[in-house]
Design a protein around this motif. Structure first.
Motif, PDB file in Angstrom:
ATOM      1  N   ARG A  56       0.825  -1.216   0.000  1.00 44.68           N
ATOM      2  CA  ARG A  56       0.000   0.000   0.000  1.00 44.68           C
ATOM      3  C   ARG A  56       0.856   1.261   0.000  1.00 44.68           C
ATOM      4  NH1 ARG A  56      -2.958  -3.351   3.370  1.00 44.68           N
ATOM      5  NH2 ARG A  56      -2.035  -2.498   5.271  1.00 44.68           N
ATOM      6  N   LEU A  57       1.941   1.241   0.779  1.00 43.80           N
ATOM      7  CA  LEU A  57       2.820   2.417   0.814  1.00 43.80           C
ATOM      8  C   LEU A  57       3.417   2.667  -0.575  1.00 43.80           C
ATOM      9  CD1 LEU A  57       4.671   1.877   4.221  1.00 43.80           C
ATOM     10  CD2 LEU A  57       3.255   3.841   3.615  1.00 43.80           C
ATOM     11  N   GLU A  84       2.279   1.600  -3.469  1.00 50.22           N
ATOM     12  CA  GLU A  84       1.241   2.000  -4.428  1.00 50.22           C
ATOM     13  C   GLU A  84       1.081   3.511  -4.395  1.00 50.22           C
ATOM     14  OE1 GLU A  84      -1.565  -2.011  -4.455  1.00 50.22           O
ATOM     15  OE2 GLU A  84      -2.131  -0.289  -3.202  1.00 50.22           O
ATOM     16  N   ARG A  85       1.070   4.043  -3.177  1.00 49.29           N
ATOM     17  CA  ARG A  85       0.896   5.494  -2.990  1.00 49.29           C
ATOM     18  C   ARG A  85       2.084   6.271  -3.582  1.00 49.29           C
ATOM     19  NH1 ARG A  85      -1.402   8.178  -3.933  1.00 49.29           N
ATOM     20  NH2 ARG A  85      -1.967  10.136  -3.007  1.00 49.29           N
ATOM     21  N   ILE A  86       3.293   5.746  -3.256  1.00 49.30           N
ATOM     22  CA  ILE A  86       4.513   6.408  -3.735  1.00 49.30           C
ATOM     23  C   ILE A  86       4.545   6.408  -5.267  1.00 49.30           C
ATOM     24  CG2 ILE A  86       7.046   6.209  -3.880  1.00 49.30           C
ATOM     25  CD1 ILE A  86       6.897   4.996  -0.975  1.00 49.30           C
ATOM     26  N   ASP A  95       2.111   6.052  -7.350  1.00 46.90           N
ATOM     27  CA  ASP A  95       1.048   6.910  -7.879  1.00 46.90           C
ATOM     28  C   ASP A  95       1.521   8.365  -7.942  1.00 46.90           C
ATOM     29  OD1 ASP A  95      -1.690   7.278  -8.752  1.00 46.90           O
ATOM     30  OD2 ASP A  95      -2.021   8.289  -6.839  1.00 46.90           O
ATOM     31  N   GLU A  96       2.186   8.819  -6.900  1.00 48.86           N
ATOM     32  CA  GLU A  96       2.698  10.195  -6.892  1.00 48.86           C
ATOM     33  C   GLU A  96       3.799  10.377  -7.940  1.00 48.86           C
ATOM     34  OE1 GLU A  96       1.434  12.788  -5.595  1.00 48.86           O
ATOM     35  OE2 GLU A  96      -0.042  11.696  -4.412  1.00 48.86           O
ATOM     36  N   THR A 105       2.156  10.870 -11.223  1.00 50.66           N
ATOM     37  CA  THR A 105       1.611  12.237 -11.263  1.00 50.66           C
ATOM     38  C   THR A 105       2.727  13.242 -11.547  1.00 50.66           C
ATOM     39  OG1 THR A 105      -0.120  11.648  -9.699  1.00 50.66           O
ATOM     40  CG2 THR A 105       0.374  13.989  -9.894  1.00 50.66           C
TER      41      THR A 105
END
Ligand SMILES: C=C(O[C@@H]1C=C(C(=O)O)C=C[C@H]1O)C(=O)O
Length: 100
Positions: free
Chosen positions: A77-78, A80-82, A84-85, A88
């Motif tokens: 999950r961590l 995935e977030r990283i 994703d950023e 972006t």
């Protein structure tokens, strides 16, 4: 442990966390710099930003390297977030470069 001792221990541990956070932040930005360089190559070569196969490799790498106490799910999950950023960031840089 007295109340004063508990308060002092908490304050010490929170100071440690503040220091760790700054190191994590520096590493996030170091990663973001590398991702920007990858984004520049992708732009020149008109390659897609999102590369799911590469992301699978990133997950495999970090999950293999995980020694805990974070669970596999938490690491996933961590990251995935990283990631994703990071996508972006590449997208925003490409948009910004278009309007230049
Ligand atoms: C950085 C890249 O771009 C994207 C972001 C990734 C990442 O943050 O690790 C991985 C794959 C791509 O979806 C890349 O292609 O290597």
């Amino acid at each position: 442990m007295t109340n004063e001792e508990a308060q002092a221990a908490l304050a010490d541990l929170r100071t440690l966390i503040d220091d760790v956070d700054l190191r994590i932040l520096a590493l996030f930005n170091e990663r973001a710099d590398v991702v920007s360089r990858i984004g520049d190559i992708k732009k020149t070569m008109t390659m897609p930003i999102y590369e799911p196969k590469r992301e699978d490799e990133v997950f495999r790498n970090v999950l293999q390297g995980n020694r805990g106490p974070l669970s596999e799910g938490a690491v996933r999950r961590l990251f995935e977030r990283i990631i994703d950023e990071m996508r972006t960031l590449q997208r925003e840089r490409m948009e910004r470069d278009k309007t230049k």
